[in-house]
Design an enzyme around this catalytic site. Structure first.
Site, mmCIF file in Angstrom:
data_model
loop_
_atom_site.group_PDB
_atom_site.id
_atom_site.type_symbol
_atom_site.label_atom_id
_atom_site.label_comp_id
_atom_site.label_asym_id
_atom_site.label_seq_id
_atom_site.Cartn_x
_atom_site.Cartn_y
_atom_site.Cartn_z
ATOM 1 N N ARG A 105 40.000 -45.268 -59.214
ATOM 2 C CA ARG A 105 39.872 -44.491 -57.983
ATOM 3 C C ARG A 105 38.431 -44.502 -57.446
ATOM 4 N NH1 ARG A 105 40.107 -38.144 -60.126
ATOM 5 N NH2 ARG A 105 37.869 -37.784 -59.863
ATOM 6 N N ALA B 278 49.699 -55.456 -62.035
ATOM 7 C CA ALA B 278 48.948 -56.025 -63.165
ATOM 8 C C ALA B 278 47.607 -55.303 -63.370
ATOM 9 C CB ALA B 278 48.709 -57.520 -62.938
ATOM 10 N N GLU C 72 44.441 -60.477 -66.061
ATOM 11 C CA GLU C 72 45.242 -59.871 -64.995
ATOM 12 C C GLU C 72 45.696 -60.878 -63.940
ATOM 13 O OE1 GLU C 72 42.300 -58.277 -65.991
ATOM 14 O OE2 GLU C 72 42.975 -56.308 -66.707
ATOM 15 N N GLU D 13 45.539 -35.941 -58.861
ATOM 16 C CA GLU D 13 45.695 -37.078 -59.773
ATOM 17 C C GLU D 13 47.131 -37.361 -60.198
ATOM 18 O OE1 GLU D 13 44.704 -39.603 -61.023
ATOM 19 O OE2 GLU D 13 42.533 -39.719 -60.881
HETATM 20 C C1 LIG Z 1 47.228 -46.206 -58.563
HETATM 21 C C2 LIG Z 1 46.418 -46.237 -59.819
HETATM 22 C C3 LIG Z 1 45.235 -45.519 -59.899
HETATM 23 C C4 LIG Z 1 44.470 -45.533 -61.054
HETATM 24 N N1 LIG Z 1 43.290 -44.839 -61.088
HETATM 25 C C5 LIG Z 1 42.499 -44.922 -62.187
HETATM 26 C C6 LIG Z 1 41.222 -44.292 -62.213
HETATM 27 O O1 LIG Z 1 40.799 -43.644 -61.269
HETATM 28 N N2 LIG Z 1 40.452 -44.407 -63.304
HETATM 29 C C7 LIG Z 1 40.884 -45.124 -64.381
HETATM 30 O O2 LIG Z 1 40.139 -45.227 -65.345
HETATM 31 N N3 LIG Z 1 42.097 -45.711 -64.408
HETATM 32 C C8 LIG Z 1 42.901 -45.641 -63.332
HETATM 33 N N4 LIG Z 1 44.122 -46.243 -63.334
HETATM 34 C C9 LIG Z 1 44.616 -46.866 -64.578
HETATM 35 C C10 LIG Z 1 43.972 -48.189 -64.824
HETATM 36 O O3 LIG Z 1 44.129 -49.020 -63.703
HETATM 37 C C11 LIG Z 1 44.640 -48.836 -66.031
HETATM 38 O O4 LIG Z 1 44.317 -48.082 -67.174
HETATM 39 C C12 LIG Z 1 44.224 -50.277 -66.222
HETATM 40 O O5 LIG Z 1 44.754 -50.726 -67.432
HETATM 41 C C13 LIG Z 1 42.746 -50.450 -66.276
HETATM 42 O O6 LIG Z 1 42.444 -51.813 -66.373
HETATM 43 P P1 LIG Z 1 41.577 -52.361 -67.559
HETATM 44 O O7 LIG Z 1 42.458 -52.236 -68.763
HETATM 45 O O8 LIG Z 1 41.353 -53.767 -67.136
HETATM 46 O O9 LIG Z 1 40.357 -51.542 -67.597
HETATM 47 C C14 LIG Z 1 44.909 -46.266 -62.181
HETATM 48 C C15 LIG Z 1 46.086 -46.995 -62.098
HETATM 49 C C16 LIG Z 1 46.842 -46.983 -60.930
HETATM 50 C C17 LIG Z 1 48.100 -47.789 -60.854
HETATM 51 MN MN LIG Z 2 41.478 -55.605 -68.071
#
Ligand SMILES: Cc1cc2nc3c(=O)[nH]c(=O)nc-3n(C[C@H](O)[C@H](O)[C@H](O)COP(=O)(O)O)c2cc1C
Ligand SMILES: [Mn+2]
Length: 479
Positions: free
Chosen positions: A163, A211, A220, A271
């Site tokens: 976010r 993804a 991804e 959230e």
């Molecule tokens: C709509 C949406 C909003 C999200 N917002 C956040 C956020 O604000 N902070 C966060 O850490 N993860 C957020 N996530 C979850 C992460 O995208 C998710 O944990 C993802 O695996 C992170 O990618 P990474 O594993 O490559 O770090 C969100 C997911 C979605 C679908």
């Molecule tokens: Mn990742």
């Protein structure tokens, strides 16, 4: 091969399937779009393309798309499944696609390079960003996007959804937790004292946020390719070497400084937990240096914050994707054959054929010890194979019948992944201080304990009442 899928061809497909509503009436970005979106989600209505946002008629970005994946039918369409495919089929196909990434290809240029905005001309409020919830700290621009960064050592690219809030004409303050992949890149830049290049992508194939928003794997773009059954075509950003989809609607290029002096207030935000989360604090800022976009681009947003009777796009998507991710973790940790079904929701329920006593704790430890350590796995319930975990009442009955709260409700204190947990004091959720919010998790082991529930022959070896057989034909006809 069919034409590469982007947001516009996805909208054409949705329209052909009766899954798209275009809204020509004037709507206000200030809370009105959010309320319309919420009502559409309640009704499981089609995806919405707002074409007339108040104050944006003459700007370079007039249109806003929401609710693209706000139904199982549309998730099915994304995967090329029939609209009526079941939850089980969707989870199984997600798992299969995770294992067969299709590598992206670099191309020289693409529609996302049609227009450039730079320098003093950059003004993020020129995007029709809704004000989503009354008490949000500001206009949340990063709600359904892909944030791209690169590991400065290995060169590996990460794409995640995180976010972010408009903090100024060319500034986005972001929520950056140490458990996330981009935070690992950021930590390396901080150690070197260098800013981290970032690109944020809005509007493209639906597989992008599916993804990017799940903790599936590192690759991804490869997973997006697998879901699309076509490689993702990528172009380099203009001001850094990050790769972004060539046919994306809008890309913001910038960088995040590790210097706390540059941080800006971020939060709170309505959230995915269903309440406001992320106490307002000074947080890192994407300093925007360039915007590239297609002609007449479509900005993509998302109403977060499920309420009673009203799901969100992410809750519908997580319901499938998190279940798939949990299956993968559990099978990789030796629980293949024991895990029979997984439902990921406010509580995650896992159905097993218990192979040994203590396996439910082993399963909880595997999930909490993996990349899935986040608020979404706060409460895990493990049940035996005779419980229908898609029926909340059946799960409650199993908990009441088989779990002894003094030994089968197991709290694991002070684990990472709790910054969204408003059950905690503000101090515990300080991700700036702890790296991630700290909170407690709970396992409810509602499997039958072998030692204390001996099967008794006089009960016909059943733990549960057995219905008697109804045999007279005239009675059978009645029931
Ligand atoms: C709509 C949406 C909003 C999200 N917002 C956040 C956020 O604000 N902070 C966060 O850490 N993860 C957020 N996530 C979850 C992460 O995208 C998710 O944990 C993802 O695996 C992170 O990618 P990474 O594993 O490559 O770090 C969100 C997911 C979605 C679908
Ligand atoms: Mn990742």
């Amino acid at each position: 091969m069919t034409a590469p899928r982007d947001l516009r061809s996805w909208l054409d497909l949705l329209a052909a399937e009766g899954e798209l509503m275009r809204i020509g009436a004037e709507v206000d970005w200030n809370l009105e779009i959010a309320e319309i979106t919420r009502r559409a989600l309640v009704k499981r209505a089609p995806a919405l393309l707002f074409e007339n946002v108040k104050g944006y008629g003459d700007g370079w970005c007039r249109r806003l798309f929401v609710n693209g994946l706000g139904s199982r039918a549309r998730l099915n369409l994304m995967f090329g499944l029939p609209k009526s495919a079941s939850y089980a089929e969707l989870v199984a196909l997600t798992r299969r696609r995770l294992r067969e990434p299709i590598a992206p290809v670099m191309v020289d240029t693409g529609p996302v390079k049609e227009h450039v905005i730079e320098g003093a001309a950059i003004d993020l409020t020129q995007l029709p960003v809704p004000f989503w919830h009354e008490l949000d700290g500001g206009r949340y621009i990063n709600t359904w996007c892909a944030v791209v960064t690169r590991d400065p050592d290995s060169g590996e690219v990460n794409v995640g959804t995180y976010r972010g809030m408009i903090a100024g004409r060319d500034r986005i303050s972001v929520f950056l937790e140490a458990t996330r992949d981009w935070a690992k890149h950021f930590a390396k830049h901080r150690a070197r004292g260098t800013p981290m290049p970032v690109a944020v992508v809005y509007g493209w194939d639906p597989s992008m946020v599916y993804a990017a928003g799940h903790p599936f794997a590192h690759d991804e773009y490869g997973i997006m390719g697998a879901i699309r059954r076509q490689p993702v075509e990528l172009v380099k950003c203009d001001t850094n070497d990050l790769p972004v989809p060539a046919s994306a609607e809008i890309v913001i290029e910038g960088s995040i400084s590790p210097d706390p002096e540059t941080f800006a207030l971020e939060g709170p935000f309505g959230e995915f937990s269903g309440v406001y989360g992320g106490f307002p604090r000074p947080r890192p800022v994407i300093q925007v240096s360039r915007i590239t976009h297609r002609t007449d681009p479509i900005y993509r947003g998302n109403l977060e914050g499920p309420t009673q009777g009203s799901p969100t796009e992410s809750s519908l998507m997580f319901y499938v994707g998190w279940a798939a991710a949990m299956w993968e973790v559990l099978e990789s940790q030796g629980h293949a054959g024991s895990v029979l079904d997984v439902v990921a929701g406010p509580w995650t329920v896992i159905k097993i054929r218990k192979a040994y006593e203590g396996q439910p704790r082993h399963i909880a430890a595997a999930i909490w010890g993996s990349k899935l350590i986040t608020y979404i796995g706060k409460i895990l319930v493990v049940v035996d194979e005779d419980v229908d975990i898609h029926d909340a009442r059946a799960v409650q009955i199993a908990i009441r019948a088989y779990a002894d709260p003094t030994k089968d409700f197991i709290a694991f204190p002070m684990l990472a992944g709790g910054s969204g947990d408003t059950a905690l004091p503000e101090e515990a959720s300080d991700e700036v201080k702890w790296g991630s919010g700290m909170h407690s998790k709970m396992l409810i082991d509602a499997t039958v304990e072998w030692a204390t529930h001996p099967v008794r022959p006089e009960w016909r070896n059943q733990r549960k009442p057995v219905n008697c057989t109804v045999s007279p034909p005239e009675i059978v006809a009645l029931v």
